[in-house]
Design a protein around this motif. Structure first.
Motif, PDB file in Angstrom:
ATOM      1  N   LEU A   1       0.794  -1.230   0.000  1.00 24.93           N
ATOM      2  CA  LEU A   1       0.000   0.000   0.000  1.00 24.93           C
ATOM      3  C   LEU A   1       0.826   1.279   0.000  1.00 24.93           C
ATOM      4  CD1 LEU A   1      -2.847  -1.076   2.449  1.00 24.93           C
ATOM      5  CD2 LEU A   1      -2.906  -0.978  -0.061  1.00 24.93           C
ATOM      6  N   ALA A   2       2.072   1.201   0.427  1.00 23.85           N
ATOM      7  CA  ALA A   2       2.920   2.393   0.464  1.00 23.85           C
ATOM      8  C   ALA A   2       3.636   2.566  -0.876  1.00 23.85           C
ATOM      9  CB  ALA A   2       3.941   2.273   1.586  1.00 23.85           C
ATOM     10  N   GLN A   3       3.859   3.819  -1.264  1.00 22.31           N
ATOM     11  CA  GLN A   3       4.687   4.084  -2.442  1.00 22.31           C
ATOM     12  C   GLN A   3       6.107   3.611  -2.188  1.00 22.31           C
ATOM     13  OE1 GLN A   3       4.940   8.187  -3.503  1.00 22.31           O
ATOM     14  NE2 GLN A   3       3.035   8.181  -4.650  1.00 22.31           N
ATOM     15  N   LYS A   4       6.559   3.810  -0.960  1.00 27.77           N
ATOM     16  CA  LYS A   4       7.918   3.447  -0.581  1.00 27.77           C
ATOM     17  C   LYS A   4       7.909   3.033   0.886  1.00 27.77           C
ATOM     18  CE  LYS A   4      12.614   5.169  -0.806  1.00 27.77           C
ATOM     19  NZ  LYS A   4      13.458   6.270  -1.250  1.00 27.77           N
ATOM     20  N   TYR A   5       8.683   2.006   1.208  1.00 31.24           N
ATOM     21  CA  TYR A   5       8.832   1.549   2.590  1.00 31.24           C
ATOM     22  C   TYR A   5      10.304   1.239   2.803  1.00 31.24           C
ATOM     23  CZ  TYR A   5       8.926  -1.662   6.546  1.00 31.24           C
ATOM     24  OH  TYR A   5       9.233  -2.267   7.730  1.00 31.24           O
ATOM     25  N   GLU A   6      10.837   1.684   3.929  1.00 32.57           N
ATOM     26  CA  GLU A   6      12.231   1.425   4.252  1.00 32.57           C
ATOM     27  C   GLU A   6      12.392   1.302   5.755  1.00 32.57           C
ATOM     28  OE1 GLU A   6      14.242   4.733   2.500  1.00 32.57           O
ATOM     29  OE2 GLU A   6      13.332   6.178   3.846  1.00 32.57           O
ATOM     30  N   VAL A   7      13.464   0.641   6.158  1.00 32.07           N
ATOM     31  CA  VAL A   7      13.818   0.516   7.566  1.00 32.07           C
ATOM     32  C   VAL A   7      15.185   1.142   7.742  1.00 32.07           C
ATOM     33  CG1 VAL A   7      14.298  -1.072   9.463  1.00 32.07           C
ATOM     34  CG2 VAL A   7      12.454  -1.576   7.853  1.00 32.07           C
ATOM     35  N   ILE A   8      15.283   2.063   8.680  1.00 33.46           N
ATOM     36  CA  ILE A   8      16.534   2.761   8.958  1.00 33.46           C
ATOM     37  C   ILE A   8      16.991   2.330  10.347  1.00 33.46           C
ATOM     38  CG2 ILE A   8      17.638   5.006   9.226  1.00 33.46           C
ATOM     39  CD1 ILE A   8      15.207   6.102   7.516  1.00 33.46           C
ATOM     40  N   LEU A   9      18.130   1.664  10.421  1.00 34.14           N
ATOM     41  CA  LEU A   9      18.682   1.274  11.713  1.00 34.14           C
ATOM     42  C   LEU A   9      19.428   2.457  12.303  1.00 34.14           C
ATOM     43  CD1 LEU A   9      20.023  -2.313  10.928  1.00 34.14           C
ATOM     44  CD2 LEU A   9      17.832  -1.649  11.914  1.00 34.14           C
TER      45      LEU A   9
ATOM     46  N   LYS B   1      15.317   1.447  15.543  1.00 37.01           N
ATOM     47  CA  LYS B   1      15.068   1.535  14.107  1.00 37.01           C
ATOM     48  C   LYS B   1      13.890   2.454  13.835  1.00 37.01           C
ATOM     49  CE  LYS B   1      12.092  -2.533  13.714  1.00 37.01           C
ATOM     50  NZ  LYS B   1      12.214  -2.905  15.105  1.00 37.01           N
ATOM     51  N   ILE B   2      13.852   2.911  12.603  1.00 36.16           N
ATOM     52  CA  ILE B   2      12.737   3.702  12.100  1.00 36.16           C
ATOM     53  C   ILE B   2      12.150   2.924  10.930  1.00 36.16           C
ATOM     54  CG2 ILE B   2      12.019   5.850  10.984  1.00 36.16           C
ATOM     55  CD1 ILE B   2      14.558   7.123  12.318  1.00 36.16           C
ATOM     56  N   SER B   3      10.878   2.635  10.999  1.00 34.29           N
ATOM     57  CA  SER B   3      10.153   2.054   9.866  1.00 34.29           C
ATOM     58  C   SER B   3       9.428   3.215   9.211  1.00 34.29           C
ATOM     59  CB  SER B   3       9.150   0.993  10.344  1.00 34.29           C
ATOM     60  OG  SER B   3       9.821  -0.085  10.939  1.00 34.29           O
ATOM     61  N   ARG B   4       9.800   3.517   7.975  1.00 31.30           N
ATOM     62  CA  ARG B   4       9.274   4.700   7.284  1.00 31.30           C
ATOM     63  C   ARG B   4       8.515   4.282   6.041  1.00 31.30           C
ATOM     64  NH1 ARG B   4      13.637   8.978   6.318  1.00 31.30           N
ATOM     65  NH2 ARG B   4      12.979   9.488   8.430  1.00 31.30           N
ATOM     66  N   PHE B   5       7.352   4.886   5.859  1.00 36.11           N
ATOM     67  CA  PHE B   5       6.619   4.683   4.616  1.00 36.11           C
ATOM     68  C   PHE B   5       6.164   6.012   4.066  1.00 36.11           C
ATOM     69  CE2 PHE B   5       3.316   4.278   7.864  1.00 36.11           C
ATOM     70  CZ  PHE B   5       2.279   5.050   7.363  1.00 36.11           C
ATOM     71  N   ARG B   6       5.974   6.022   2.757  1.00 38.43           N
ATOM     72  CA  ARG B   6       5.474   7.197   2.068  1.00 38.43           C
ATOM     73  C   ARG B   6       4.266   6.790   1.234  1.00 38.43           C
ATOM     74  NH1 ARG B   6       8.661  11.481  -1.779  1.00 38.43           N
ATOM     75  NH2 ARG B   6       6.865  12.835  -2.065  1.00 38.43           N
ATOM     76  N   LEU B   7       3.216   7.598   1.332  1.00 43.02           N
ATOM     77  CA  LEU B   7       1.983   7.323   0.580  1.00 43.02           C
ATOM     78  C   LEU B   7       1.930   8.121  -0.700  1.00 43.02           C
ATOM     79  CD1 LEU B   7      -0.448   7.410   3.616  1.00 43.02           C
ATOM     80  CD2 LEU B   7       0.465   5.409   2.463  1.00 43.02           C
TER      81      LEU B   7
END
Length: 145
Positions: free
Chosen positions: A126-134, A139-145
């Motif tokens: 569902l996200a345009q982009k999903y990434e995990v930043i350690l 950690k940061i779980s980041r998504f962009r719609l």
């Protein structure tokens, strides 16, 4: 030090963007929640409300944001270390869920009869982009719609 992992992301570009956001303080809103199951719904509702009011998102994006924050907050509650998790809404419909675990989430492919295990699959679909930043402290779980 930030180590970046993600699905089809450019490591250098994303690390630079993350550092820029931290330096500029460019987020729309940030809130901290206790790492309990009861906090998932308020986190989800808060993020969707911020996106509707100040983050420039559409109603569909706010509803999708609520679902994805719910999934990532649930992962933080079930699998992360620490007493809290943090949700940040950035401009351009980008949302972070930060927790105290440095363990990267793993996608599962549950069978038909299993109730759980589909959260990350939903996020990636569902996200345009999903990434995990350690980060040094989790950690940061980041998504962009």
């Amino acid at each position: 030090m930030i180590v970046l992992r993600g699905f089809g992301c450019r490591v250098l570009e994303a690390a630079m963007r993350s550092q820029q956001h931290q330096q500029q303080g460019a987020f729309v809103a940030r809130s901290v929640f206790p790492c309990t199951a009861e906090a998932v719904r308020p986190a989800r509702d808060w993020a969707a409300s911020v996106l509707r009011q100040a983050g420039g998102g559409t109603e569909l994006q706010a509803e999708t944001c609520a679902l994805l924050v719910s999934e990532l907050a649930t992962n933080a509650v079930l699998h992360a270390e620490g007493e809290r998790f943090e949700v940040t809404v950035w401009p351009e419909c980008t949302i972070d869920v930060r927790d105290g675990s440095r363990k990267e989430p793993e996608s599962r492919f549950p069978g038909d009869g299993e109730e759980g295990g589909r959260g990350l699959l939903l996020v990636t679909l569902l996200a345009q982009k999903y990434e995990v930043i350690l980060t040094d402290d989790g950690k940061i779980s980041r998504f962009r719609l």
